[in-house]
Design an enzyme around this catalytic site. Sequence first.
Site, short mmCIF file in Angstrom:
data_model
loop_
_atom_site.label_atom_id
_atom_site.label_comp_id
_atom_site.label_asym_id
_atom_site.label_seq_id
_atom_site.Cartn_x
_atom_site.Cartn_y
_atom_site.Cartn_z
N HIS A 160 5.54 -28.58 -1.70
CA HIS A 160 5.72 -27.59 -2.77
C HIS A 160 5.02 -26.31 -2.32
CE1 HIS A 160 5.79 -27.05 -7.43
NE2 HIS A 160 5.78 -25.87 -6.84
N GLU A 164 10.20 -28.55 -3.00
CA GLU A 164 10.25 -28.27 -4.43
C GLU A 164 9.53 -26.96 -4.70
OE1 GLU A 164 8.20 -31.75 -6.08
OE2 GLU A 164 6.37 -30.57 -6.09
N HIS A 182 5.84 -37.15 -11.14
CA HIS A 182 4.65 -36.59 -11.80
C HIS A 182 3.84 -37.69 -12.43
CE1 HIS A 182 2.28 -33.11 -12.57
NE2 HIS A 182 3.25 -32.36 -12.08
N1 PXP Z 1 7.57 -33.70 -8.77
C1 PXP Z 1 7.30 -32.40 -9.02
C2 PXP Z 1 8.43 -31.50 -9.39
C3 PXP Z 1 5.99 -31.90 -8.90
O1 PXP Z 1 5.74 -30.60 -9.14
C4 PXP Z 1 4.96 -32.78 -8.51
C5 PXP Z 1 3.58 -32.25 -8.33
O2 PXP Z 1 3.54 -31.40 -7.23
C6 PXP Z 1 5.29 -34.12 -8.26
C7 PXP Z 1 6.60 -34.56 -8.41
C8 PXP Z 1 4.28 -35.12 -7.83
O3 PXP Z 1 3.36 -35.33 -8.87
P1 PXP Z 1 2.04 -36.16 -8.61
O4 PXP Z 1 1.23 -35.35 -7.62
O5 PXP Z 1 1.39 -36.25 -9.96
O6 PXP Z 1 2.43 -37.48 -8.04
#
Ligand code: PXP
Length: 237
Positions: A43, A70, A190
């Site tokens: 990201h 992302e 997430h």
């Molecule tokens: N999906 C998206 C769109 C996210 O922004 C994030 C966090 O960067 C994640 C998945 C992964 O989340 P986590 O770090 O809580 O596993």
Amino acid sequence: MTKLSVNINKIATLRNARGGNNPDVVKVALDCERFGAQGITVHPRPDERHIRKSDVYALRPLLTTEFNMEGFPSNEFVDLVLEVKPHQVTLVPDSPEQITSNAGWDTKKNFSFLSDLMVLFGNAGIRTSIFVGTDVEMIEYAAKTGADRVELYTEPYASLYSQNPEMAISPFVKAAEAVRSLGMGLNAGHDLSLENLKYMHDCIPWLDEVSIGHALVCDALYLGLEKTIQEYRNCLK
Ligand code: PXP
């Protein structure tokens, strides 16, 4: 089969804390693949507080699994994605100053903006995914933009899971059924963890991919990266 994509932002955060190259983000990504990850997610943010543009360039030719980028579709992000051509781009509606994503898109309000981007990425041969909550109308509008997939924002599931797993999963099953009936692929991410992942997968076995970062890196402190990735994979069997 539900694929595990490991989000390596936290590895970059750790590296950036000291300014050197320890841990080496590229090496960790390749090790994740070697240990069983079926994809790597990054990201890149405008302030480069974790993943840097230079990491994206370094990773692209070396990764052998699915590369998922992302981020918020700023001009800079869109240009980077079109240049690097990952396998998948996941569009997230977060502003630069947010610590992490905390909501899905309002796909109705942003319909024409998102639709134009779907054409752009689609023409470049990049699979598209839009980050959404469980509101079925938002999922329907995501489908209308031409997106290949949606990624369900799973924080509300994760936060309710320990108190009431059935109640926590219920809106996600309904949303996942809507996604399936619209003919789209389904990702989720997430706050997924070793505690809550298996139940989500048991209830929604048609998930295509989960992207997991924070909890996985925390678990690796105790279990080691190899064992941790295997344990996450086990939740998805
Ligand atoms: N999906 C998206 C769109 C996210 O922004 C994030 C966090 O960067 C994640 C998945 C992964 O989340 P986590 O770090 O809580 O596993």
